[in-house]
Design a protein around this motif. Structure first.
Motif, PDB file in Angstrom:
ATOM      1  N   ILE A 121      -5.816   9.508  40.207  1.00 42.95           N
ATOM      2  CA  ILE A 121      -5.108  10.655  39.922  1.00 42.95           C
ATOM      3  C   ILE A 121      -4.201  10.355  38.673  1.00 42.95           C
ATOM      4  O   ILE A 121      -3.431   9.379  38.744  1.00 42.95           O
ATOM      5  CB  ILE A 121      -4.283  11.259  41.185  1.00 42.95           C
ATOM      6  N   GLY A 122      -4.174  11.092  37.839  1.00 44.16           N
ATOM      7  CA  GLY A 122      -3.616  10.806  36.590  1.00 44.16           C
ATOM      8  C   GLY A 122      -2.554  12.017  35.918  1.00 44.16           C
ATOM      9  O   GLY A 122      -2.802  13.111  36.730  1.00 44.16           O
ATOM     10  N   ILE A 123      -1.853  11.762  35.193  1.00 42.84           N
ATOM     11  CA  ILE A 123      -1.184  12.999  34.757  1.00 42.84           C
ATOM     12  C   ILE A 123      -1.186  12.667  33.096  1.00 42.84           C
ATOM     13  O   ILE A 123      -1.221  11.703  32.405  1.00 42.84           O
ATOM     14  CB  ILE A 123       0.433  12.707  34.943  1.00 42.84           C
ATOM     15  N   GLY A 124      -1.453  13.992  32.497  1.00 44.54           N
ATOM     16  CA  GLY A 124      -1.574  14.115  30.882  1.00 44.54           C
ATOM     17  C   GLY A 124      -0.787  15.229  30.569  1.00 44.54           C
ATOM     18  O   GLY A 124      -1.093  16.351  30.767  1.00 44.54           O
ATOM     19  N   THR A 125       0.305  15.186  29.986  1.00 36.41           N
ATOM     20  CA  THR A 125       1.193  16.127  29.806  1.00 36.41           C
ATOM     21  C   THR A 125       2.010  15.758  28.395  1.00 36.41           C
ATOM     22  O   THR A 125       2.188  14.789  28.111  1.00 36.41           O
ATOM     23  CB  THR A 125       2.643  15.935  30.688  1.00 36.41           C
ATOM     24  N   ASP A 126       2.256  16.886  27.946  1.00 37.17           N
ATOM     25  CA  ASP A 126       3.218  16.943  26.544  1.00 37.17           C
ATOM     26  C   ASP A 126       4.745  17.058  26.951  1.00 37.17           C
ATOM     27  O   ASP A 126       4.712  17.602  28.190  1.00 37.17           O
ATOM     28  CB  ASP A 126       2.703  18.204  25.943  1.00 37.17           C
ATOM     29  N   PHE A 147      -1.570   6.839  36.975  1.00 40.38           N
ATOM     30  CA  PHE A 147      -0.995   6.536  35.819  1.00 40.38           C
ATOM     31  C   PHE A 147      -0.512   7.829  35.263  1.00 40.38           C
ATOM     32  O   PHE A 147      -0.993   8.903  35.522  1.00 40.38           O
ATOM     33  CB  PHE A 147      -2.299   5.945  35.151  1.00 40.38           C
ATOM     34  N   ILE A 148       0.081   7.590  34.113  1.00 38.69           N
ATOM     35  CA  ILE A 148       0.615   8.855  33.185  1.00 38.69           C
ATOM     36  C   ILE A 148       0.574   8.531  31.961  1.00 38.69           C
ATOM     37  O   ILE A 148       0.717   7.434  31.399  1.00 38.69           O
ATOM     38  CB  ILE A 148       2.340   8.820  33.433  1.00 38.69           C
ATOM     39  N   VAL A 149       0.086   9.690  31.251  1.00 38.03           N
ATOM     40  CA  VAL A 149      -0.011   9.730  29.859  1.00 38.03           C
ATOM     41  C   VAL A 149       0.974  10.826  29.183  1.00 38.03           C
ATOM     42  O   VAL A 149       0.857  11.896  29.735  1.00 38.03           O
ATOM     43  CB  VAL A 149      -1.436  10.026  29.195  1.00 38.03           C
ATOM     44  N   THR A 150       1.985  10.691  28.441  1.00 33.31           N
ATOM     45  CA  THR A 150       2.753  11.685  27.999  1.00 33.31           C
ATOM     46  C   THR A 150       2.456  11.757  26.441  1.00 33.31           C
ATOM     47  O   THR A 150       1.992  10.719  25.758  1.00 33.31           O
ATOM     48  CB  THR A 150       4.438  11.353  28.064  1.00 33.31           C
ATOM     49  N   SER A 151       2.865  12.926  25.724  1.00 35.31           N
ATOM     50  CA  SER A 151       2.707  13.022  24.336  1.00 35.31           C
ATOM     51  C   SER A 151       3.815  12.206  23.493  1.00 35.31           C
ATOM     52  O   SER A 151       3.637  11.693  22.483  1.00 35.31           O
ATOM     53  CB  SER A 151       2.756  14.264  23.817  1.00 35.31           C
ATOM     54  N   GLN A 152       4.862  11.789  24.451  1.00 30.49           N
ATOM     55  CA  GLN A 152       5.614  10.767  23.687  1.00 30.49           C
ATOM     56  C   GLN A 152       5.035   9.377  23.623  1.00 30.49           C
ATOM     57  O   GLN A 152       5.223   8.776  22.421  1.00 30.49           O
ATOM     58  CB  GLN A 152       7.066  10.535  24.613  1.00 30.49           C
ATOM     59  N   GLU A 153       4.360   8.821  24.488  1.00 34.16           N
ATOM     60  CA  GLU A 153       3.478   7.749  24.424  1.00 34.16           C
ATOM     61  C   GLU A 153       2.649   7.936  23.421  1.00 34.16           C
ATOM     62  O   GLU A 153       2.362   6.819  22.762  1.00 34.16           O
ATOM     63  CB  GLU A 153       2.921   7.303  25.752  1.00 34.16           C
ATOM     64  N   ALA A 154       1.856   8.878  23.453  1.00 34.77           N
ATOM     65  CA  ALA A 154       0.480   8.974  22.424  1.00 34.77           C
ATOM     66  C   ALA A 154       0.971   9.186  21.224  1.00 34.77           C
ATOM     67  O   ALA A 154       0.294   8.858  20.152  1.00 34.77           O
ATOM     68  CB  ALA A 154      -0.073  10.076  23.005  1.00 34.77           C
ATOM     69  N   HIS A 162      -6.517  11.533  20.279  1.00 30.93           N
ATOM     70  CA  HIS A 162      -5.740  10.243  20.450  1.00 30.93           C
ATOM     71  C   HIS A 162      -5.264  10.466  21.823  1.00 30.93           C
ATOM     72  O   HIS A 162      -5.153   9.522  22.637  1.00 30.93           O
ATOM     73  CB  HIS A 162      -4.988   9.835  19.514  1.00 30.93           C
ATOM     74  N   PHE A 163      -4.733  11.507  22.314  1.00 30.33           N
ATOM     75  CA  PHE A 163      -4.172  11.619  23.694  1.00 30.33           C
ATOM     76  C   PHE A 163      -5.244  11.579  24.536  1.00 30.33           C
ATOM     77  O   PHE A 163      -5.045  10.899  25.648  1.00 30.33           O
ATOM     78  CB  PHE A 163      -3.630  13.200  23.667  1.00 30.33           C
ATOM     79  N   PHE A 164      -6.263  12.136  24.532  1.00 33.40           N
ATOM     80  CA  PHE A 164      -7.249  12.082  25.419  1.00 33.40           C
ATOM     81  C   PHE A 164      -8.122  10.902  25.369  1.00 33.40           C
ATOM     82  O   PHE A 164      -8.574  10.170  26.629  1.00 33.40           O
ATOM     83  CB  PHE A 164      -8.618  13.206  25.480  1.00 33.40           C
ATOM     84  N   GLU A 165      -8.062  10.087  24.541  1.00 30.16           N
ATOM     85  CA  GLU A 165      -8.422   8.797  24.250  1.00 30.16           C
ATOM     86  C   GLU A 165      -7.530   7.790  25.332  1.00 30.16           C
ATOM     87  O   GLU A 165      -8.356   6.890  25.991  1.00 30.16           O
ATOM     88  CB  GLU A 165      -8.431   8.079  23.025  1.00 30.16           C
ATOM     89  N   ILE A 166      -6.412   7.864  25.300  1.00 34.78           N
ATOM     90  CA  ILE A 166      -5.700   7.278  26.151  1.00 34.78           C
ATOM     91  C   ILE A 166      -5.769   7.645  27.570  1.00 34.78           C
ATOM     92  O   ILE A 166      -5.795   6.775  28.534  1.00 34.78           O
ATOM     93  CB  ILE A 166      -3.876   7.516  25.648  1.00 34.78           C
ATOM     94  N   CYS A 167      -5.994   8.901  27.891  1.00 36.75           N
ATOM     95  CA  CYS A 167      -6.042   9.270  29.062  1.00 36.75           C
ATOM     96  C   CYS A 167      -7.612   8.578  29.778  1.00 36.75           C
ATOM     97  O   CYS A 167      -7.400   7.808  31.032  1.00 36.75           O
ATOM     98  CB  CYS A 167      -6.379  10.889  29.164  1.00 36.75           C
ATOM     99  N   VAL A 168      -8.490   8.597  28.907  1.00 36.34           N
ATOM    100  CA  VAL A 168      -9.707   7.884  29.462  1.00 36.34           C
ATOM    101  C   VAL A 168      -9.498   6.323  29.512  1.00 36.34           C
ATOM    102  O   VAL A 168     -10.156   5.564  30.392  1.00 36.34           O
ATOM    103  CB  VAL A 168     -10.806   8.252  28.378  1.00 36.34           C
ATOM    104  N   GLU A 169      -8.711   5.890  28.717  1.00 40.67           N
ATOM    105  CA  GLU A 169      -8.508   4.184  28.577  1.00 40.67           C
ATOM    106  C   GLU A 169      -7.873   4.081  29.907  1.00 40.67           C
ATOM    107  O   GLU A 169      -8.229   3.118  30.578  1.00 40.67           O
ATOM    108  CB  GLU A 169      -7.586   3.880  27.598  1.00 40.67           C
ATOM    109  N   LYS A 170      -6.812   4.900  30.521  1.00 42.42           N
ATOM    110  CA  LYS A 170      -6.132   4.393  31.526  1.00 42.42           C
ATOM    111  C   LYS A 170      -6.890   4.854  32.967  1.00 42.42           C
ATOM    112  O   LYS A 170      -6.754   4.224  33.856  1.00 42.42           O
ATOM    113  CB  LYS A 170      -4.974   5.335  31.704  1.00 42.42           C
ATOM    114  N   ALA A 171      -7.854   5.768  32.673  1.00 44.42           N
ATOM    115  CA  ALA A 171      -8.641   6.250  33.767  1.00 44.42           C
ATOM    116  C   ALA A 171      -9.626   5.121  34.306  1.00 44.42           C
ATOM    117  O   ALA A 171      -9.891   4.932  35.380  1.00 44.42           O
ATOM    118  CB  ALA A 171      -9.542   7.590  33.565  1.00 44.42           C
ATOM    119  N   GLY A 172     -10.159   4.244  33.201  1.00 40.60           N
ATOM    120  CA  GLY A 172     -10.857   3.064  33.460  1.00 40.60           C
ATOM    121  C   GLY A 172     -12.344   3.578  33.832  1.00 40.60           C
ATOM    122  O   GLY A 172     -13.140   2.610  34.397  1.00 40.60           O
ATOM    123  N   CYS A 173     -12.772   4.694  33.387  1.00 33.44           N
ATOM    124  CA  CYS A 173     -14.208   5.252  33.438  1.00 33.44           C
ATOM    125  C   CYS A 173     -14.590   5.917  32.322  1.00 33.44           C
ATOM    126  O   CYS A 173     -13.749   6.252  31.584  1.00 33.44           O
ATOM    127  CB  CYS A 173     -14.353   5.815  34.930  1.00 33.44           C
TER     128      CYS A 173
END
Length: 244
Positions: A121-126, A147-154, A162-173
């Motif tokens: 389970i991940g979080i992808g948020t502005d 894991f969490i991805v925020t627009s601050q990090e991206a 790039h936001f979704f690239e980081i999501c996929v990277e952290k998802a590990g699949c």
């Protein structure tokens, strides 16, 4: 098979719009006491401050959501110093909003079902990271998050690639093994599909007025059995293949 489900937070895992009104009421009360402003005066200055902040920031990044910057601009418009007002306004707004926040119906149970079935389970948020962490803790959802991805990090907001690239990277699949659930059709759903993830629209407990062409979750309470959730993906709709 879907291995990772990534969630938006605001208006997905809780009702931001409803709780934003609570935060603004608290801000109005503070501004009346501290500056003698009536609520409509406060709202007018808040809107001007938001426009000023956006013009200064000049780009689509997490800083455009910063209430600290907006409230700083408000004090400038009021010809007041930043201390102590900006921090006190920040806490009046966010502390109240978070205190009133409750998870969307069925959300904790849905995340629990996913976790029990081995789905990451991940979080992808502005938004800025700190306040989003606080929301997840208040909602009782933090223990489920991998894991969490925020627009601050991206450094960019959804639907930037790039936001979704980081999501996929952290998802590990692979991206096609990831589902992204959110309330915003363009940012969350179309953005996810465009970049290879499986976008699902959360319609916030309301039946859609028309078919969007995307898989839709009206209520998380409808998917407390993993087999019900997996039916969304089999077979994969042609609309997803085309829009991906």
């Amino acid at each position: 098979m879907i291995k990772t489900v990534i969630f938006d937070i605001d208006n997905t895992l809780y009702n931001f719009d409803k709780n934003h009104l609570c935060g603004m009421k608290a801000l109005a009360a503070y501004c009346k006491t501290s500056f003698g402003l009536q609520e409509q005066e406060m709202l007018s200055i808040y809107e001007k401050a938001q426009k000023t902040a956006n013009q200064r920031i000049g780009t689509d990044t997490a800083a455009i959501h910063s209430r600290m910057i907006r409230f700083q601009c408000m004090t400038e418009l009021l010809s007041m110093p930043p201390f102590p007002y900006v921090e006190e306004m920040y806490h009046a707004y966010w502390d109240t909003l978070i205190a009133h926040a409750e998870p969307s119906p069925g959300a904790p149970e849905f995340l629990s079902v996913l976790k029990e079935n081995g789905v990451r389970i991940g979080i992808g948020t502005d938004m800025t990271a700190s306040i989003q962490y606080q929301k997840l803790k208040k909602l009782g959802l933090a223990p489920y998050i991998d894991f969490i991805v925020t627009s601050q990090e991206a450094g960019v907001e959804k639907p930037h690639p790039h936001f979704f690239e980081i999501c996929v990277e952290k998802a590990g699949c692979l991206p096609e093994k990831c589902a992204f659930i959110g309330d915003h059709l363009k940012k969350d759903v179309q953005g996810a599909c465009k970049h290879g993830l499986y976008g699902i629209w959360y319609s916030q407990e309301k039946l859609p007025e028309k078919d969007t062409g995307y898989p839709t979750i009206v209520s998380f309470s409808d998917y407390l059995n993993i087999s019900d959730f997996r039916r969304i993906f089999h077979p994969i709709p042609a609309t997803f293949i085309q829009k991906k």
